[in-house]
Motif scaffolding. Structure first.
Motif, mmCIF file in Angstrom:
data_model
loop_
_atom_site.group_PDB
_atom_site.id
_atom_site.type_symbol
_atom_site.label_atom_id
_atom_site.label_comp_id
_atom_site.label_asym_id
_atom_site.label_seq_id
_atom_site.Cartn_x
_atom_site.Cartn_y
_atom_site.Cartn_z
ATOM 1 N N ILE A 52 0.830 -1.199 0.000
ATOM 2 C CA ILE A 52 0.000 0.000 0.000
ATOM 3 C C ILE A 52 0.870 1.257 0.000
ATOM 4 O O ILE A 52 0.555 2.250 -0.652
ATOM 5 C CB ILE A 52 -0.964 -0.044 1.203
ATOM 6 N N THR A 53 2.024 1.188 0.697
ATOM 7 C CA THR A 53 2.892 2.369 0.707
ATOM 8 C C THR A 53 3.527 2.585 -0.667
ATOM 9 O O THR A 53 3.782 3.718 -1.067
ATOM 10 C CB THR A 53 4.008 2.240 1.749
ATOM 11 N N TRP A 54 3.763 1.499 -1.402
ATOM 12 C CA TRP A 54 4.355 1.645 -2.736
ATOM 13 C C TRP A 54 3.331 2.175 -3.717
ATOM 14 O O TRP A 54 3.672 2.939 -4.627
ATOM 15 C CB TRP A 54 4.965 0.324 -3.209
ATOM 16 N N GLU B 108 -1.615 7.760 -16.372
ATOM 17 C CA GLU B 108 -2.894 7.235 -15.876
ATOM 18 C C GLU B 108 -2.707 6.542 -14.529
ATOM 19 O O GLU B 108 -1.666 5.932 -14.276
ATOM 20 C CB GLU B 108 -3.406 6.186 -16.868
ATOM 21 N N ALA B 109 -3.748 6.603 -13.708
ATOM 22 C CA ALA B 109 -3.682 5.928 -12.402
ATOM 23 C C ALA B 109 -3.355 4.451 -12.576
ATOM 24 O O ALA B 109 -2.605 3.862 -11.798
ATOM 25 C CB ALA B 109 -4.999 6.098 -11.667
ATOM 26 N N LEU B 110 -3.934 3.862 -13.642
ATOM 27 C CA LEU B 110 -3.704 2.437 -13.871
ATOM 28 C C LEU B 110 -2.220 2.151 -14.053
ATOM 29 O O LEU B 110 -1.680 1.210 -13.484
ATOM 30 C CB LEU B 110 -4.474 1.987 -15.114
ATOM 31 N N ILE B 111 -1.560 3.002 -14.837
ATOM 32 C CA ILE B 111 -0.139 2.770 -15.103
ATOM 33 C C ILE B 111 0.667 2.950 -13.826
ATOM 34 O O ILE B 111 1.549 2.149 -13.510
ATOM 35 C CB ILE B 111 0.355 3.714 -16.216
ATOM 36 N N ARG B 112 0.326 3.962 -13.057
ATOM 37 C CA ARG B 112 1.065 4.184 -11.802
ATOM 38 C C ARG B 112 0.925 2.974 -10.875
ATOM 39 O O ARG B 112 1.910 2.470 -10.328
ATOM 40 C CB ARG B 112 0.542 5.444 -11.116
ATOM 41 N N ALA B 113 -0.314 2.502 -10.743
ATOM 42 C CA ALA B 113 -0.522 1.348 -9.862
ATOM 43 C C ALA B 113 0.199 0.127 -10.410
ATOM 44 O O ALA B 113 0.834 -0.628 -9.665
ATOM 45 C CB ALA B 113 -2.008 1.056 -9.729
ATOM 46 N N GLN B 114 0.135 -0.046 -11.745
ATOM 47 C CA GLN B 114 0.753 -1.219 -12.350
ATOM 48 C C GLN B 114 2.266 -1.197 -12.154
ATOM 49 O O GLN B 114 2.867 -2.216 -11.835
ATOM 50 C CB GLN B 114 0.403 -1.269 -13.840
ATOM 51 N N VAL B 115 2.858 -0.027 -12.305
ATOM 52 C CA VAL B 115 4.303 0.076 -12.085
ATOM 53 C C VAL B 115 4.642 -0.319 -10.650
ATOM 54 O O VAL B 115 5.558 -1.103 -10.398
ATOM 55 C CB VAL B 115 4.793 1.515 -12.378
ATOM 56 N N VAL C 240 -5.616 4.122 -4.708
ATOM 57 C CA VAL C 240 -5.152 5.130 -5.658
ATOM 58 C C VAL C 240 -6.234 5.453 -6.685
ATOM 59 O O VAL C 240 -5.946 5.938 -7.768
ATOM 60 C CB VAL C 240 -3.849 4.701 -6.370
ATOM 61 N N GLY C 241 -7.486 5.141 -6.351
ATOM 62 C CA GLY C 241 -8.599 5.578 -7.175
ATOM 63 C C GLY C 241 -8.938 4.675 -8.335
ATOM 64 O O GLY C 241 -9.680 5.064 -9.224
ATOM 65 N N LEU C 242 -8.405 3.447 -8.342
ATOM 66 C CA LEU C 242 -8.805 2.513 -9.389
ATOM 67 C C LEU C 242 -10.036 1.744 -8.920
ATOM 68 O O LEU C 242 -10.314 1.651 -7.725
ATOM 69 C CB LEU C 242 -7.667 1.537 -9.682
ATOM 70 N N HIS C 243 -10.767 1.173 -9.881
ATOM 71 C CA HIS C 243 -11.998 0.477 -9.530
ATOM 72 C C HIS C 243 -11.884 -0.999 -9.828
ATOM 73 O O HIS C 243 -12.466 -1.496 -10.772
ATOM 74 C CB HIS C 243 -13.169 1.102 -10.269
ATOM 75 N N ASP C 244 -11.125 -1.696 -9.015
ATOM 76 C CA ASP C 244 -11.088 -3.143 -9.136
ATOM 77 C C ASP C 244 -12.342 -3.695 -8.470
ATOM 78 O O ASP C 244 -13.189 -2.939 -7.994
ATOM 79 C CB ASP C 244 -9.827 -3.704 -8.483
ATOM 80 N N LEU C 245 -12.448 -5.021 -8.413
ATOM 81 C CA LEU C 245 -13.665 -5.630 -7.888
ATOM 82 C C LEU C 245 -14.029 -5.073 -6.515
ATOM 83 O O LEU C 245 -15.186 -4.709 -6.256
ATOM 84 C CB LEU C 245 -13.483 -7.150 -7.807
ATOM 85 N N PHE C 246 -13.049 -4.998 -5.627
ATOM 86 C CA PHE C 246 -13.345 -4.558 -4.260
ATOM 87 C C PHE C 246 -13.889 -3.128 -4.254
ATOM 88 O O PHE C 246 -14.877 -2.832 -3.578
ATOM 89 C CB PHE C 246 -12.066 -4.653 -3.422
#
Lengths: 404, 572, 259
Positions: free
Chosen positions: A244-246, A264-271, A344-350
């Motif tokens: 979560i900190t990363w 994009e938020a997705l790319i940031r989270a994916q990285v 980080v504002g993504l909308h996964d299942l949870f």
């Protein structure tokens, strides 16, 4: 001649004996057994009663599309569904060509995945006209892959290439071109979500972490201190703090490191997920490398292979084979951890589930529908994680690591 | 004749040693290049995005509240203090979680190894379920699915002795606080510790002399407890309050507090005098009249939907209580049924005329044409008395009686520790006294405990199974009892296998506590995230956050390495 | 010999000696499988009984029944006039009087050799530590490894480990020693050192039941040899009788395979 074999005086088989031995071996055990059976039966009955008579499943059904793909445009759903079909097709191919114990495990995984998809297909046949044929096609693609492999076993040689390509194809299909309209219009990652995103993040995460992890593991084993200590520092710092900190870091600092560009938020989270998983992957691979006897490398050197070739041809293949179960375990962890990206504002299942629980329709029902949502979401995670953990255990056995 | 190695003749690009050096140089150069680019970008970003990079902001006023804290904290404190509160909250949940997860994990492992089929199945299902569902989902389960909708709210709290549980506060338990007489007991604690250590050493020597195995704790522990208790009694006898200690009630603000009345004028002079430490006080009213609006319970069970709860009184806190509807003429056919006299019950209409409350006869507020105010009850409590502990600082409210009459306050005897019991201040829904384990804390604690325990259980089970059967047989063949076999042979061997993965599970639990944000529990990560939002100092917060977790991780790693070094099995 | 006549081979100890172990009509089943079929065996004080037979014939199970590592379902076992029943006290007493040496040594790897050997005397016999250590040294000298006392089992060779295991059993000063294939897990070159210890023990008059494949040992020190097959005693006799003139077909075929 001498003494013949006789049946035992007390039968140690049969249902009555089983009961006595497992439930009622003494008064203390009998008490525990009865008490827990009563509690279990009572709980199950009240749960069943609730599930059948009281639960508001209709809201779950109504939002199933959100859970699956979030806000992906309905008229373009054929694109992610083509990805599903492609993946089922490749899975079918892999299951079809698999031989031996590992082949069986792959087949079992395929079998369960098809079962899951079949269930979804049945649901969509009744509830979701927009995708009902798409799901049928996906299922057929799975069978087609399996049958094709049976007719053409040589496909095994191309499987890894096909899997590699499929990632790009899926990405292309889901993202589309930059056009504003038309069948291949651009769908921004901000619209992705639900189970689709959960799978995308975890699969991409493990796939890209894999080469990075191997590099880090080799670097950590390196005799060159600069490389070695860089790798150690990287691995230990990443593993020292929670994911979560990363995610937080990537979302805040990545733009800063890129000089103000905000991906994009997705790319940031994916990285963040990739860099995080790579550190754990490196430790797994290192475990595998250490398990390879020194003699293997020495034999390779003695045959005149260069250090690079002996690593590439002799040591690494064995080490990677040995760490397959650990990688599956890592994937399970990643699959579960993707639920953190909501931070980080993504909308996964949870995140989608949280959103649905706070919908006005859901709020109107007394007590909300959190229980229903919780059960559906847990079942989804549980199904995939449990199947994968079973597969991981079987792989461990198959590769002869269970007894280590 | 020795051949001289012809080192010079090898061109540098084929020399193994120079290759190594060049490779490293290239690698270092690449890293430096990358870092330079990043730093340049950051510097550019600092300008364009206007972010803060120094640590100076840490001493600024935080300006945000933290819902629970181990140390006193208010919005006026600094960011540093806020971060410390966060770390302490992380430790608060992690330490208890580690203890509970270990206990639960060991129990589940033993259940899974037991010869009872039901227990084996239960534990297997538990393990396979819990470890295959994301922790976040489980936190969501405890907080949102289990606790909040299913627990009663406010004063309708579930009660077991002096423990209360509701969904607005959480679990409220009695709690001991230091008083100003604690220093009287402190030397006794030191003496007890010293004597216990002496006893421990003595017992150890004695055991060695008589050459018997045994645990010296069986002597040192009782010695410690005995001396500590005797010391407490002596300290209690010698305890006294400082001169001019006065207790006072600030009825408007709902506080009972103590202060040193230096000018002996009998009243608290805010500027000249200081609020003193916690002291127990007896609060008495001859007669107390309260107007109460019954609360609806959020619970869905129909038969208690219109339950009301007065300030809950314990049996020894009142002489007599009378209840009456304020709007008596409009509510003549409404009756009261008590689940717990005099303060917890339900408003109902006796529809079948049997004179008692039956399920379904309740009249929820707003139904049948009754409005909330029709429910208003007057509650006359005669001879009300309650033992409360005075406030340390303005946060807690020990009195909360909005009444014209001043209560009679009696200072109770001084003691080294003051036990504070939870109670319901009259006319308030929040519980006072004792200490609170909040719902966010409990949800996170439960989720961490259950999740980690499932992994610990598998570790323990695997370790016990891995101690070869022959070991047990050999011990039995030597005549050791089953208890001795486990204690002396199986357990020490299993422990060596268990400890390293167990420590890494402890670390995982601690790191996973960062998910507290999903239960609204404000631990280190959550506080850091707010600090970042408030101050815009992303870089420094990043350094503090990662640094904080690194310190925790390294602590666990050192523990692990130390254990491994100490306990390695000697092999050929 | 007709099939109808069931012959119960009784392996009784010579009359005149004082009986220390008495096994009557012992039967044991693993589930439906009849492992021990009507065993009758008695042992006199000071006797060395060697049990031989093909693997899976129930030899190990038999001696593991004597100290209740395996539970029998029918029949009676008496050791030193204590009957082996479900009574924990009897089981404990018998285990104190019988020492056992295992095929896989089963030394406790977390304890030093000295701690291994003194564990039971201190904890079970309630001996003083110094006394136990003195006794341990005596027996360690007897098995010829006093210099290894402070080492850990993992540091010893197989033969040394097995000798420690023998010393560990002896330090309890049992009345009977049970050996369960003590040399089967050893490298051929160290079998001799373990057998030597056992031979000396036999010469000193220890009562021993030895399950083994070492025919040389059986011939040299065995007072009686018991041949078992398919869970039953097939033939009993002195070593001379046994190796020179076996009566039963099964004995002959077994001996022809291994000699």
């Amino acid at each position: 001649m001498l003494q013949p074999a006789l049946p035992p005086p007390i039968r140690e088989t049969g249902f009555a004996f089983w009961l006595k031995r497992n439930l009622f071996s003494n008064w203390w055990n009998s008490l525990i057994s009865l008490a827990s059976l009563v509690i279990i039966v009572y709980t199950l009955i009240s749960l069943l009663r609730w599930m059948v008579f009281e639960a508001h499943w209709e809201i779950v059904w109504q939002n199933l599309r959100l859970f699956a793909t979030y806000r992906y445009p309905t008229e373009l759903l054929w694109r992610p569904m083509s990805c599903v079909a492609l993946i089922l097709f490749l899975f079918g191919l892999s299951a079809g060509v698999g031989k031996g114990g590992i082949g069986q495990i792959v087949f079992k995984a395929f079998y369960w995945l098809m079962g899951f998809c079949l269930a979804i297909t049945l649901i969509s046949l009744f509830l979701f006209p927009s995708v009902r044929w798409l799901w049928l096609i996906a299922i057929i693609a799975g069978f087609a892959g399996y049958s094709l492999a049976k007719f053409w076993p040589n496909v095994a040689m191309y499987l890894s290439i096909l899997w590699g390509l499929s990632w790009f194809v899926c990405l292309f299909l889901m993202l589309g071109f930059s056009g504003e309209s038309g069948p291949m219009q651009y769908v921004s990652p901000g619209m992705w979500g639900g189970i689709q995103l959960t799978f995308f993040l975890s699969v991409t995460g493990i796939a890209l972490a894999f080469p990075l992890g191997i590099a880090l593991a080799l670097g950590r084993q390196s005799k060159l201190p600069a490389i070695k200590y860089f790798c150690i520092t990287y691995i230990e710092i990443i593993r020292g703090a929670p994911l979560i900190t990363w995610l937080f870091t990537a979302s805040l600092l990545l733009p800063l490191f890129l000089g103000g560009i905000r991906p994009e938020a997705l790319i940031r989270a994916q990285v963040a997920i990739i860099l995080f998983a790579a550190a754990y992957m490196a430790e797994n691979v290192r475990g595998g490398l250490q398990a390879i006897p020194k003699g293997q490398r020495e034999a390779a050197h003695a045959l005149g292979l260069t250090p690079w070739d002996s690593m590439r041809l002799i040591v690494l293949p064995q080490a990677l084979r040995a760490v397959i179960p650990a990688i599956v375990g890592l994937f399970i962890g990643l699959f579960k951890d993707t639920s953190l990206v909501t931070i980080v504002g993504l909308h996964d299942l949870f995140a989608v589930v949280l959103g649905v629980a706070n919908q006005p329709e859901a709020k109107q029902i007394p007590g909300g529908i959190v229980r229903e949502l919780f059960i559906v979401m847990s079942l989804f995670y549980w199904f995939f994680c449990y199947r994968m953990s079973v597969a991981s255990k079987q792989l461990e056995k198959e590769l002869g690591l269970g007894t280590r | 004749m020795a051949v001289k190695p012809s080192q010079e003749l090898v061109p540098w690009y084929r020399n193994v040693k120079t290759i190594a050096i060049v490779a490293q140089l290239v690698f270092v150069a690449l890293i430096i290049l990358l870092v330079t680019i990043l730093v340049l970008n950051v510097m550019k970003g600092v300008k364009t995005l206007g972010v803060n990079t120094g640590f100076g902001f840490l001493n600024n006023r935080a300006g945000f509240p933290i819902s629970e804290s181990v140390i006193p904290y208010s919005e006026d404190n600094t960011y540093v203090r806020a971060l410390i509160v966060g770390i302490l909250n992380t430790l608060k949940v992690a330490l208890l979680g580690i203890v509970l997860a270990t206990l639960l994990g060991i129990s589940v492992a033993l259940m899974r190894l037991s010869n009872n089929w039901v227990l084996r199945q239960i534990s297997t299902i538990y393990i396979e379920t819990v470890r295959n569902i994301p922790l976040v989902v489980q936190i969501f389960f405890f907080a949102t699915v289990l606790f909040i909708p299913n627990l009663p709210s406010g004063v309708a709290a579930l009660r077991l002795g002096n423990l209360y549980l509701n969904n607005s506060s959480g679990l409220i338990t009695p709690w001991p606080y230091f008083s100003n007489n604690f220093w009287l007991w402190l030397p006794w604690l030191a003496i007890a510790l010293a004597l216990a250590i002496a006893a421990h050493i003595f017992r150890n020597r004695h055991l060695k002399k008589i050459e018997r195995p045994g645990n010296p704790l069986w002597l040192s522990l009782p010695v410690f407890l005995l001396v500590a208790v005797i010391g407490y009694l002596i300290a209690l006898a010698g305890s006294k309050y400082p001169e001019h200690l006065t207790v006072s009630a600030d009825v408007d603000r709902g506080r009972v507090f103590s202060f040193i009345d230096e000018n002996a004028n009998g009243v608290f002079d805010q500027n000249a005098e200081k609020i003193a430490a916690k002291v127990p006080v007896l609060l008495e009213f001859d007669e107390l009249t309260l107007e109460v609006n019954p609360q609806r319970r959020t619970e869905q069970k129909a038969n208690i939907r219109s339950a009301f709860a007065f300030p809950r009184l314990k049996k020894n806190e009142y002489g007599e209580v009378e209840h009456q509807f304020v709007n008596a003429d409009k509510t003549s056919d409404l009756r009261l049924h008590f689940f717990e006299f005099p303060s917890y019950g339900v408003v109902y209409k006796d529809q079948n005329g049997n004179g008692r409350f039956d399920a379904g006869e309740n009249v929820p507020e707003g139904e049948d044409g009754y409005e909330g105010k029709d429910y208003s009850l007057q509650m006359i409590v005669k001879g009300f008395k309650r033992r409360v502990v005075t406030d340390n600082y303005g946060e807690t409210r020990s009195l909360s009686v909005e009444t014209a009459t001043e209560p009679k306050l009696t200072l109770l005897g001084a003691s080294p520790m003051v036990m504070s019991y939870p109670y319901f201040p009259t006319e308030r829904t929040q519980i006072a006294g004792g200490t609170i384990f909040t719902i966010p804390y409990l949800a996170l604690l439960f989720a961490l405990t259950f999740y980690t325990a499932s992994f610990i259980a598998e570790i323990v089970r695997g370790a016990i199974l891995s101690v070869a059967k022959g070991q047990t047989e050999a011990a039995k063949a030597l005549g050791l009892s089953s208890g001795q076999t486990f204690n002396l042979v199986v357990f020490p061997q299993a422990l060596r296998i268990i400890t390293p993965p167990l420590i890494s599970q402890y670390l995982n639990l601690t790191k996973n506590s960062s998910l507290g944000i999903f239960a609204a529990y404000q631990e280190f990560y959550a506080v850091s995230s707010i600090v970042n939002n408030q101050s815009g100092a992303a870089m420094p917060v990043f350094v503090i956050l990662i640094g904080g977790y690194m310190v925790i991780s390294l602590t666990f790693s050192f523990a692990l390495n130390w254990y491994n070094a100490k306990n390695q099995l000697v092999e050929r | 010999m007709s099939d109808a006549a069931i012959k119960n081979v009784r392996a009784d100890a010579p009359v005149g000696g004082s009986r220390i172990i008495e096994i009557e009509e012992l039967n044991k089943w693993y589930g439906e499988f009849h492992v021990l079929r009507n065993i009758n065996l008695s042992v006199n004080k000071g006797e060395v009984v060697v049990v031989i037979g093909p693997s899976g014939s129930g030899k190990s199970t038999l001696i593991r029944c004597i100290n209740r590592l395996e539970e029998h379902q029918k029949g009676k076992i008496t050791v030193d006039n204590i009957e082996l029943t479900d009574d924990v006290r009897n089981i404990d007493k018998i285990r104190r009087e019988t020492g056992m040496v295992f095929q896989s040594f089963n030394l406790f790897p977390h304890l030093s050799v000295m701690e291994n050997v003194t564990l039971a005397p201190i904890r079970v016999r309630k001996m003083k530590k110094s006394e136990a250590e003195q006794k341990a040294m005596y027996y360690l000298e007897k098995v010829k490894i006093p210099e290894q006392a402070q080492k850990y089992p993992g540091q010893l060779s197989g033969g040394q480990q097995q000798r420690v295991a023998i010393a560990r059993a002896l330090t309890m000063e049992p009345k009977v020693m049970l050996f369960d294939e003590p040399t089967s897990a050893l490298d051929p070159e160290v079998v001799g050192e373990v057998l030597e210890v056992m031979v000396n023990l036999a010469k000193e008059g220890m009562t021993m039941i030895v399950v083994t494949h070492e025919m040389g040992f059986a011939r040299e020190v065995g007072d009686r040899v018991v041949f078992m097959d398919a869970g039953q005693v097939v033939e009993v006799g002195t070593p001379e009788h046994f190796f020179v003139n076996p009566q039963e077909e099964r004995t002959k075929s077994f001996l022809s395979k291994i000699l």
